[in-house]
Write an enzyme that holds these catalytic residues in place. Structure first.
Site, PDB file in Angstrom:
ATOM      1  CD  GLN A 282     -34.881  14.359  18.905  1.00 26.16           C
ATOM      2  OE1 GLN A 282     -35.083  14.245  20.111  1.00 26.16           O
ATOM      3  NE2 GLN A 282     -35.598  13.736  17.991  1.00 26.16           N
ATOM      4  CD  GLU A 283     -29.832  18.161  15.526  1.00 25.59           C
ATOM      5  OE1 GLU A 283     -29.028  17.527  14.809  1.00 25.59           O
ATOM      6  OE2 GLU A 283     -30.893  18.631  15.100  1.00 25.59           O
ATOM      7  CB  SER A 284     -24.887  15.368  19.457  1.00 29.62           C
ATOM      8  OG  SER A 284     -25.134  16.070  20.681  1.00 29.62           O
TER       9      SER A 284
END
Length: 433
Positions: A282-284
């Site tokens: 989700q972040e990266s």
């Protein structure tokens, strides 16, 4: 106090409003276009900056005149009435109301206000946008179908999202809010102005001429130009949706090249390692060198202030193991804030929400849930409801709220998407075995 007294004190107090364009706390780090600029001015004068927040636009100048602030760091509309009461200063802005429309597959869009005749436009009742549409309708001889938004709690940003999704065809917004939201929704057009441009700038008291002069020098100084350009780029140009969220294919029984690290550090939380992997995606998208518009860095999207507080060098976060280890430590600390939540699944929801928004915003939402008769120990349909409502003035100005505005849809979707993808990972891995 004028500038000499402020320098003697070593501090300047600015009043502004909570909003997505002026000032907010993102993962508990202060941000916003106006915040970045007033922070730079304070730094240029060697002053500590204190921010106070007004409940509405009228209160901005009231608080200034009452001595509760030294400068209004908000675009105050230029008017002859106010000119007799305050000194306008800083960079003058020109803004107008704009039509927000969805870009269809064929690229067709309204290019002239006359094309609004026979069209349905949705706005919040009693807003400046509603007033402008009524006047425009009269100017055109009638024919614009003006609709009031269905609920009192619907905000302009809600309506822009509805246009993006195709739920409504058109809405109206101020230009800055529209441009910021275009960084979230690439399928909207905000280029058609439907009003005259309004001049605005910061203001100080009449008794602070030297402060006004210093702000004007700073605003016109070529040294400050990069700050303006960086702020414009950060808040009105860089995409907030750098990563398309999806359910990636699992190849050869592996979620990512970092599965062994997720398994190693998930044990510190007692979580299924697939949740940690899903959070990193989700972040990266598993890109260890990525940096978001807000400065979140690495596989786990660690904010600069968080890295500093944990003693982790920011440049080390491109190392996958350092990023994962740091992210797990952040999650572990957040989880401790929910020890009173007995259900382990609910604790995971609250912890993930805090990772996205910051602990303060989630505790705000829990206090609101308790105040309005919901269960603050339950996420879905309870605390999550008030996370969503924290983008509305009625709720972020509530006395129980300490951390102000939050774009809660992002946090709500974050929890849902991380957990949904983790469940998908588990199912795919079972199918592969």
């Amino acid at each position: 106090m004028d500038l000499p007294q402020l320098k003697e004190k070593g501090e300047i107090t600015a009043v502004t409003l909570y909003s997505s364009t002026s000032y907010f706390l993102y993962r508990m780090e202060p941000m916003g276009y106006e915040y970045d600029l007033i922070k730079d001015f304070a730094n240029s004068q060697g002053l500590k900056l204190t921010i106070v927040v007004a409940g509405n636009v009228t209160r901005l100048t009231d608080m200034l005149q009452a001595g509760q602030a030294d400068v209004v760091a908000w675009p105050v509309a230029v008017s002859n009435r106010l000119k007799s009461e305050v000194l306008y200063c800083g960079r003058e802005e020109l803004d107008s109301q704009v039509l927000v429309q969805r870009i269809e597959g064929n690229g067709k869009r309204i290019a002239n206000v006359t094309e609004l005749i026979g069209k349905d436009v949705y706005v919040t009742p009693g807003s400046p946008y509603h007033d402008r549409l009524k006047n425009l309708d009269a100017e055109l001889g009638g024919g614009i179908r003006i609709h009031n938004a269905g609920r009192d709690t619907v905000t302009t940003e809600d309506l822009i999202e509805m246009v993006s999704k195709g739920d409504i065809p058109y809405t109206v917004s101020d230009g800055k809010t529209a441009r910021l939201n275009k960084t979230y929704y690439g399928n909207i057009d905000v280029g058609l102005e439907i009003s005259f441009r309004q001049r605005s700038s910061w203001v100080v008291r009449k008794s602070s001429p030297r402060l006004a002069e210093a702000i004007n020098r700073w605003a016109s100084d070529k040294v400050s130009e990069p700050v303006y350009k960086a702020a414009v780029k950060r808040y009105f140009e860089l995409s907030r949706k750098l990563l398309e969220i999806s359910m990636p294919e699992i190849e050869s029984g592996n979620i990512s090249p970092y599965d062994s690290l997720f398994k190693k550090y998930a044990g510190m939380l007692g979580w299924d390692w697939e949740i940690l992997a899903s959070l990193a995606y989700q972040e990266s998208h598993f890109k260890p060198a990525i940096v978001s518009w807000a400065g979140a860095t690495g596989l786990m999207g660690i904010m600069p202030g968080t890295a500093l507080a944990l003693g982790v060098p920011l440049d080390s976060l491109s190392n996958p193991e350092t990023s994962i280890k740091t992210g797990v430590e952040v999650l572990r600390r957040f989880r401790k804030g929910f020890d009173s939540v007995s259900d382990s699944t609910e604790r995971i929801c609250f912890t993930l929400a805090s990772y996205n928004a910051g602990m303060g915003h989630i505790q705000d939402a829990r206090r609101l849930a308790g105040k309005y008769g919901r269960n603050p120990a339950v996420w879905e349909d309870n605390t999550a409801e008030f996370v969503l409502l924290k983008r509305e003035p009625r709720y972020y100005n509530d006395p129980v709220v300490k951390y102000g505005y939050l774009r809660g849809t992002e946090t709500y979707n974050y929890v849902r998407e991380v957990l949904g993808r983790a469940a998908y990972y588990r199912q795919q891995l079972r199918n592969a075995n």
